[in-house]
Each structure stands twice: as structure tokens, then as C-alpha cells.
Scaffold this active site. Structure first.
Site, PDB file in Angstrom:
ATOM      1  N   GLY A   1       7.732  17.285  -4.673  1.00 40.07           N
ATOM      2  CA  GLY A   1       6.328  17.063  -5.012  1.00 40.07           C
ATOM      3  C   GLY A   1       6.102  16.025  -6.091  1.00 40.07           C
TER       4      GLY A   1
ATOM      5  N   GLU B   1      13.956  18.860  -5.147  1.00 41.13           N
ATOM      6  CA  GLU B   1      13.860  18.428  -3.740  1.00 41.13           C
ATOM      7  C   GLU B   1      12.838  17.317  -3.558  1.00 41.13           C
ATOM      8  OE1 GLU B   1      12.448  22.061  -2.032  1.00 41.13           O
ATOM      9  OE2 GLU B   1      14.406  23.026  -2.041  1.00 41.13           O
ATOM     10  N   PRO B   2      13.039  16.165  -4.175  1.00 40.05           N
ATOM     11  CA  PRO B   2      12.059  15.087  -4.000  1.00 40.05           C
ATOM     12  C   PRO B   2      12.181  14.442  -2.623  1.00 40.05           C
ATOM     13  CG  PRO B   2      13.920  14.298  -5.280  1.00 40.05           C
ATOM     14  CD  PRO B   2      14.182  15.760  -5.012  1.00 40.05           C
ATOM     15  N   GLY B   3      11.038  14.144  -2.021  1.00 35.67           N
ATOM     16  CA  GLY B   3      11.024  13.394  -0.770  1.00 35.67           C
ATOM     17  C   GLY B   3      10.307  12.083  -1.011  1.00 35.67           C
ATOM     18  N   ARG B   4       8.983  12.182  -1.075  1.00 42.19           N
ATOM     19  CA  ARG B   4       8.131  11.018  -1.234  1.00 42.19           C
ATOM     20  C   ARG B   4       8.563  10.079  -2.362  1.00 42.19           C
ATOM     21  NH1 ARG B   4       2.770  11.125   0.045  1.00 42.19           N
ATOM     22  NH2 ARG B   4       2.795  13.386  -0.015  1.00 42.19           N
TER      23      ARG B   4
ATOM     24  N   ARG C   1      -1.312   9.196   7.483  1.00 37.53           N
ATOM     25  CA  ARG C   1      -1.746   9.651   6.156  1.00 37.53           C
ATOM     26  C   ARG C   1      -3.204   9.291   5.825  1.00 37.53           C
ATOM     27  NH1 ARG C   1      -0.020   8.175   1.898  1.00 37.53           N
ATOM     28  NH2 ARG C   1      -0.141  10.207   0.903  1.00 37.53           N
TER      29      ARG C   1
ATOM     30  N   TYR D   1      -4.984  12.737   5.298  1.00 38.26           N
ATOM     31  CA  TYR D   1      -5.092  13.116   3.880  1.00 38.26           C
ATOM     32  C   TYR D   1      -6.068  12.235   3.100  1.00 38.26           C
ATOM     33  CZ  TYR D   1      -0.337  14.890   5.000  1.00 38.26           C
ATOM     34  OH  TYR D   1       0.754  15.487   5.554  1.00 38.26           O
TER      35      TYR D   1
ATOM     36  N   CYS E   1      -8.026   5.372  20.388  1.00 32.36           N
ATOM     37  CA  CYS E   1      -9.398   5.773  20.686  1.00 32.36           C
ATOM     38  C   CYS E   1      -9.831   6.959  19.843  1.00 32.36           C
ATOM     39  CB  CYS E   1      -9.514   6.096  22.176  1.00 32.36           C
ATOM     40  SG  CYS E   1      -9.019   4.689  23.166  1.00 32.36           S
TER      41      CYS E   1
ATOM     42  N   TYR F   1       6.602   9.700   4.933  1.00 35.22           N
ATOM     43  CA  TYR F   1       5.609  10.303   5.825  1.00 35.22           C
ATOM     44  C   TYR F   1       4.903   9.256   6.692  1.00 35.22           C
ATOM     45  CZ  TYR F   1       6.672  14.150   2.694  1.00 35.22           C
ATOM     46  OH  TYR F   1       7.347  15.102   1.959  1.00 35.22           O
TER      47      TYR F   1
HETATM   48  C1  LIG Z   1       7.896  18.708   1.694  1.00 33.83           C
HETATM   49  C2  LIG Z   1       8.806  19.456   0.815  1.00 33.83           C
HETATM   50  C3  LIG Z   1       9.459  18.801  -0.224  1.00 33.83           C
HETATM   51  C4  LIG Z   1       9.244  17.348  -0.554  1.00 33.83           C
HETATM   52  O1  LIG Z   1       7.953  17.072  -0.992  1.00 33.83           O
HETATM   53  P1  LIG Z   1       7.643  15.608  -1.588  1.00 33.83           P
HETATM   54  O2  LIG Z   1       6.230  15.698  -2.003  1.00 33.83           O
HETATM   55  O3  LIG Z   1       7.870  14.640  -0.503  1.00 33.83           O
HETATM   56  O4  LIG Z   1       8.559  15.416  -2.737  1.00 33.83           O
HETATM   57  C5  LIG Z   1      10.360  19.517  -0.982  1.00 33.83           C
HETATM   58  N1  LIG Z   1      10.582  20.837  -0.746  1.00 33.83           N
HETATM   59  C6  LIG Z   1       9.959  21.506   0.244  1.00 33.83           C
HETATM   60  C7  LIG Z   1      10.257  22.951   0.471  1.00 33.83           C
HETATM   61  C8  LIG Z   1       9.050  20.850   1.057  1.00 33.83           C
HETATM   62  O5  LIG Z   1       8.437  21.510   2.037  1.00 33.83           O
END
Ligand SMILES: *Cc1c(COP(=O)(O)O)cnc(C)c1O
Length: 425
Positions: A239, A274-277, A313, A317, A344, A373
Site C-alpha cells: 500500500g 508487501e509493496p506492489g505499486r 485505472r 478509480y 464503446c 495495475y
Molecule cells: C494488493 C496487495 C498488496 C500490494 O498493494 P500495493 O498498493 O500495490 O502496494 C500487498 N498485499 C496484499 C495482501 C494485497 O492484496
């Protein structure tokens, strides 16, 4: 944004011109910078190092094998939410011992696959899931390390659809239930409760919000310990917020790292984040060709060949993405231009009122910050083909997912047997 920069008026990714890639693979396509990905990972790893936190990259942000492999090689583990993502992480070379299995509705088959592979940890979100894990690990004669994902009743504050930690969101366990299940798990022979987890959502840019959620986790782990249970791991989720607009602030990384160090000290637990974005958003663009420019009332609209199926997105969002002309002419005046795709749907908009020079058919534009994403959430809506993904490193480029043919896109479908029978009649 040093990985994406103009050279002689042409937008480049590292040393490769985006126009040259477009000439090669056609548009639309996603392009990622390997150097930007690596720099982002190294900066995060260095900053959080004092807390000892392990980084499990949230594969769902961008699951391309080449991206997962690159981050894994630098030391990242993986946070996964399905069997498909477990397979992706393993195929990319991430060791099972660094994979965390998250997600609110894991099936028995997925759990069996995960336990069979000996993943680092499974984060439990319901009583039913604990029952399933107990049954599967018993049947396989294997042991599963589990953590309990708590719903801390804290809002991430980014956007309603990316908030996951409020009391009424579908994610996690109410604190009392987490405590009850932790005790239950401790009594099972093939399940080892190792800790607690939390993930409150995405785009958190205020460390205080994390502090509040982590505080709840610390309270709960203290309570579990006072009741004689071992809590050796805390999974603090992802997050970490990024800036999509000029002048917007990111999550202040030093303050975040300070918070992690504090949580590590107070809990004595091994931390995972757990960083993604945060790792991938800035490292990617989506490149499109202008099809036509039209005037709709007061609004100037550039219709391009990328669409909501490539980058959902903005419409899902209300997200903002910058748009850059691939060929820049400093002298050209800019006008607010809405960038829309050919799908469309009135919601098929990639950017509203982006400041762009006069564009014409055939001009290229790059939609920025599309590394997270983007491709990961793409679909074939409107019979559109999934756009290819290109990874650049220095002066080299590699197509890391090619565009399928239309025959490939239709290959999984077939007509029912009775339709040819009906023709014959
Ligand atoms: C989506 C998710 C993340 C990553 O979130 P980001 O906002 O991309 O960092 C980490 N942990 C869990 C359990 C998630 O569902």
C-alpha cells in the site's frame, strides 16, 4: 522520472527511443525500464534495512515474468494471491521459501498447491480457510506456516475501491476472531501459527495511517504472547503510496522506514512488507498512436489506440495519469486534451484535460506511470488484443510479452456440437 526523458525532442526510455519500439512492435504497448525497477527496489531495500524487513513484491501489480524475475534476482520475495501467481513467482525463480500467499478466498486446490510447494507463509482470512488448510496439510502430510490477517478498522484513505482495512471491507479477520483462530491453530498438528498480517489498502501516503494499523497489530501480538502463544512474524502488507500528479507527495520513505524499525524493536518479530505499486508504477509507460482528434462541445478529444482494457485505472478509480507527446516541440502551444480510447464506453478515458500540443493522426503519446495495475488488469474487451510488454535496459530492448494473434485470442473458444448439427439439418 529519469528513465523516461527527451533526447533531441524524442521521448526515450533509457537509451531507446519509444518511437523505435513502436515501429518494431506496433502500438499500443507497455514499456518498462529495468534500471528504474532496479533503482526503486534498491532504494526501498536500503531504506528499510535497519528494520530487517523482508520485501515480498506484490505480484498482482505487474506479474510479467521478466519483472518478477528482475525483482527476485535483486532479493525480493513475492506476495501472491492465486495459484497462477504462485506459478508465476516460481517460474520467475523466486524461491518457495520467500513466497507469501495472501487473498480473501483461496480455494482448497490452491491451498493444496501452496502447501505442496512449501511456501513461506499462508495468510488466513477466515475460519473456513483454517479448516481447509488443516485438512489439506493433514492429507499431504506437510506442515503449513500460517499468519492471520487482521482487519484493523483503519481506512487507507486513497480511494473507496482500494480501501481494504475498514471494518465492513471483505478483507481480514475481526481482531477477536483472529485471536480465537490463532489459539485453534496452535492446537493443530500440521499447522504452525507464526504471526499476524495486515494490509489496509493501496496508495497510503501518510505514515500515521500505517502507524495506526500496525499499532493494532502490536496490541494483538502482545495479547497473544500474554496468552502463551508465539508470534514470531508480522506481515505489514503493502500500500506504499506513489505520486501520479506533479507536486503530489509520495509516502515519505524515511518516516515509513522509521516506523518499521520501531515495530521491529517493539515486537521483536521478523517483519515482511508487501509493496506492489511503489516498486513498479513509475517504471512503466503505455504508448499509443493517435487515431483522430475531435471536438465534442467544449472538449478537445484525442482518440488513441490504447483503451480502458489496457489501462482501467482512470475509469475504475478516477485515477490520474500524465500524458506526454513522444515527439516534443517546446514551442508548440498546449491545450487541455482529453485522451480516450476506441472502446464503446463513455468511461473509456485515459486522461482528462491533459496539457498536450496539437496532435494529429499517427502521432505517438505515452501515458506515464503505467507500470503498476496496467497490463496486470488488462482484458480483451471489445475483441481487443492484449498489448505487448517491452523491457528496456540501457540500449537493449526485449519483448517480454508479445501481442497474440487474433486466432490465438479466439483459440480457447469453440462452437457447441449442436450448432454444426443444426447447419446440417
Ligand atoms: C494488493 C496487495 C498488496 C500490494 O498493494 P500495493 O498498493 O500495490 O502496494 C500487498 N498485499 C496484499 C495482501 C494485497 O492484496
Amino acid at each position: 522520472m529519469s528513465a523516461f526523458d527527451y533526447r533531441n525532442g524524442r521521448l526515450h526510455v533509457e537509451d531507446v527511443s519509444l518511437a523505435a519500439i513502436a515501429a518494431d512492435v506496433g502500438t499500443p504497448f507497455y514499456c518498462y525500464s529495468a534500471t528504474a525497477l532496479g533503482e526503486r527496489y534498491d532504494r526501498l531495500a536500503r531504506t528499510v534495512a535497519p528494520s530487517g524487513a523482508a520485501i515480498a513484491y506484490a505480484v498482482k501489480a505487474n506479474g510479467n515474468l521478466a519483472v518478477v524475475e528482475l525483482l527476485g534476482r535483486l532479493g525480493a520475495g513475492a506476495d501472491v494471491v492465486s495459484e497462477g501467481e504462485i506459478r508465476r513467482a516460481l517460474a520467475a525463480g523466486v524461491p518457495a521459501g520467500r513466497i507469501v500467499f495472501s487473498g480473501v478466498g483461496k480455494s482448497r486446490e490452491e491451498l493444496a498447491f501452496a502447501i505442496g510447494k512449501g511456501l513461506h507463509q499462508i495468510n488466513i482470512e477466515s475460519a473456513a480457510e483454517l479448516d481447509r488448510i488443516a485438512a489439506v496439510s493433514e492429507a499431504l502430510g506437510a506442515t503449513a506456516a500460517v499468519a492471520f490477517r487482521v482487519n484493523p478498522d483503519v481506512s487507507a484513505g486513497g480511494h473507496d475501491k482500494i480501501d481494504t482495512g475498514r471494518r465492513t471491507d471483505k478483507f481480514g479477520l475481526p481482531p477477536d476472531e483472529a485471536i480465537r483462530l490463532y489459539h485453534a491453530a496452535a492446537g493443530l498438528s500440521r499447522v504452525v501459527p507464526v504471526g499476524l498480517a495486515v494490509h489496509i489498502g493501496s496508495q497510503v501516503r501518510d505514515v500515521e495511517i500505517f502507524a495506526k494499523a500496525y499499532g493494532r497489530l502490536l496490541d494483538l501480538s502482545a495479547r497473544l504472547r500474554s496468552e502463551g502463544l508465539d508470534v514470531s512474524r508480522l506481515d505489514l502488507g503493502g500500500g506504499l503510496g506513489v505520486a501520479y500528479r506533479d507536486g503530489e507527495r509520495e509516502l515519505p520513505l524515511d518516516a515509513y522506514a522509521g516506523l518499521l524499525a520501531d515495530v521491529a524493536r517493539r515486537s521483536g518479530a521478523r517483519l515482511t512488507i508487501e509493496p506492489g505499486r511503489w516498486l513498479v508504477a513509475d517504471a512503466g509507460v503505455l504508448v499509443a498512436t493517435v487515431n483522430t482528434v475531435k471536438q465534442a462541445g467544449e472538449r478537445r478529444i484525442a482518440i488513441v489506440d490504447a483503451a480502458m482494457n489496457d489501462l482501467i485505472r482512470p475509469t475504475l478509480y478516477d485515477a490520474h495519469h500524465p500524458v506526454w507527446p513522444v515527439d516534443r516541440n517546446e514551442a508548440a502551444p498546449r491545450h487541455p486534451s482529453t485522451v480516450a480510447g476506441p472502446v464503446c464506453e463513455s468511461g473509456d478515458i485515459l486522461a482528462v484535460d491533459a496539457p498536450l500540443p496539437d496532435l494529429g493522426a499517427g502521432d505517438l503519446v505515452a501515458i506515464g506511470k503505467a507500470g503498476a495495475y496496467g497490463a496486470a488488469m488488462s482484458s480483451g474487451y471489445n475483441g481487443r488484443l492484449l498489448a505487448p510488454e517491452v523491457l528496456v535496459r540501457g540500449g537493449e530492448k526485449a519483448v517480454v510479452r508479445r501481442r497474440p494473434s487474433h486466432d490465438e485470442a479466439m483459440a480457447l473458444e469453440s462452437l457447441p456440437r449442436w450448432s454444426s448439427a443444426a447447419d446440417a439439418a
